[in-house]
Design a protein around this motif. Structure first.
Motif, mmCIF file in Angstrom:
data_model
loop_
_atom_site.group_PDB
_atom_site.id
_atom_site.type_symbol
_atom_site.label_atom_id
_atom_site.label_comp_id
_atom_site.label_asym_id
_atom_site.label_seq_id
_atom_site.Cartn_x
_atom_site.Cartn_y
_atom_site.Cartn_z
ATOM 1 N N SER A 163 0.881 -1.244 -0.131
ATOM 2 C CA SER A 163 -0.223 0.010 -0.089
ATOM 3 C C SER A 163 0.864 1.262 0.041
ATOM 4 O O SER A 163 2.069 1.172 0.421
ATOM 5 C CB SER A 163 -0.818 -0.143 1.061
ATOM 6 N N ASP A 164 0.288 2.520 -0.658
ATOM 7 C CA ASP A 164 1.121 3.700 -0.582
ATOM 8 C C ASP A 164 1.351 4.045 1.053
ATOM 9 O O ASP A 164 2.441 4.456 1.562
ATOM 10 C CB ASP A 164 0.060 4.594 -1.291
ATOM 11 N N HIS A 217 1.047 -2.828 9.672
ATOM 12 C CA HIS A 217 0.471 -2.706 8.680
ATOM 13 C C HIS A 217 -0.026 -4.270 8.153
ATOM 14 O O HIS A 217 -0.300 -4.369 6.852
ATOM 15 C CB HIS A 217 1.302 -1.942 7.259
#
Length: 312
Positions: A175-176, A306
């Protein structure tokens, strides 16, 4: 019995007419004149390597011995650079110019050296690095020759933005938010190469590439001006300790286009010679720490926050 402080092989005693005795190694160029009775031994301090992706040493150098040259105080590079290595065979035209990073137009000068296929020394977030254009075959070959490095051992690349990282490394599964939290900073992210990174001499033995986005202002500005991936590895001879000041790799100046001096890095602390933390993020949902470097604990916390889990 005495052991070579350079390569750890047993030393022999050579007798030379009218010049006395000296210790010599059959394997490397190490020699030492015997001027007095020797009452001590020098043993190399070998460091344990892991073997993930060829070991941490494959992604950036580790020092195999802490012993130094008894004549000049340099480490293993003293003999290897001056005698038998590939870098000793390279023609030395002149010593590299040392340019202060604070000098006007230093950024554009560095970018021009890279454009011309030169290898330069630059400061990073952690240690000094040797840099060249990643997609220039001749520059990469010169980089390996200067370091006396096995071409099978990979080097990382340095870019400016997360969008650049995605261009050169396959990262659709990341993910960014994760990447922007990790980068820029003292971390090298290992990913599968994309088709755009097509230099056959860049990491030919692996399909992966380590990618860095430095936070250090100088190298970050250079990457913006150059606007292409920059190959980056530590500024030292292969297997020597990494360097925190330009004085520590003076023996390489004759083979470099220029040396950009950013002063003493990482507060000059010995523990910071480990460089960046190297983490493999090429697998979906997991990470593998290849080398524990600066900010290791912080980086692991970010990865696990994350939803990634450790493997290997």
């Amino acid at each position: 019995m005495l052991f070579c402080p350079t390569c750890a092989n047993i030393l022999i005693v050579e007798e030379r007419p009218e010049r006395g005795l000296r210790y010599a190694c059959n394997t490397c160029p190490y020699v030492y004149d015997i001027k007095k009775k020797v009452s001590y031994r020098t043993f190399p301090k070998l460091k344990e390597l892991d073997y993930i992706m060829g070991g941490a040493a494959a992604w950036e150098n580790v020092d195999s011995t802490d012993a130094v040259c008894p004549k000049c105080g340099h480490g293993r590079a003293c003999f290897m650079v001056r005698h038998k290595t590939a870098s000793a065979k390279m023609k030395i035209d002149k010593m590299a110019e040392v340019i202060k990073c604070s000098e006007e137009k230093a950024y554009s000068k560095a970018a021009q050296f890279l454009e011309d296929g030169q290898v330069i020394a630059v400061p990073t977030d952690t240690i000094y690095g040797l840099a060249c254009s990643a997609n220039c075959p001749q520059a990469i070959k010169k980089l390996y020759a200067i370091k006396g490095r096995d071409s099978a051992k990979p080097v990382a690349i340095c870019v400016t933005y997360v969008e650049d990282l995605r261009k050169w490394g396959k990262s659709e599964h990341l993910s960014d938010d994760l990447l922007h939290t990790l980068l820029p900073g003292p971390v090298t992210v290992v990913l599968e190469k994309t088709r755009h990174l097509n230099n056959p001499f860049l990491n030919p033995k692996t399909s992966k590439i380590g990618i860095r986005i430095p936070q250090y202002l100088f190298i970050n500005k250079v990457t913006k001006i150059f606007d292409k991936p920059i190959a980056l590895t530590s500024a030292n001879f292969s297997n020597e300790p990494s360097t925190l000041s330009v004085k520590e790799f003076e023996h390489l100046y004759g083979h470099l286009g220029a040396v950009f001096d950013g002063g003493v890095l990482s507060e000059g602390l010995e523990q910071n010679r480990t460089g960046s933390t190297v983490v493999d993020l090429s697998n979906v949902g997991s990470y593998t720490i290849i080398r524990k470097g600066i900010s290791y604990d912080k980086i692991v916390t970010i990865l696990e926050d994350h939803g990634l889990h450790s493997i290997g």
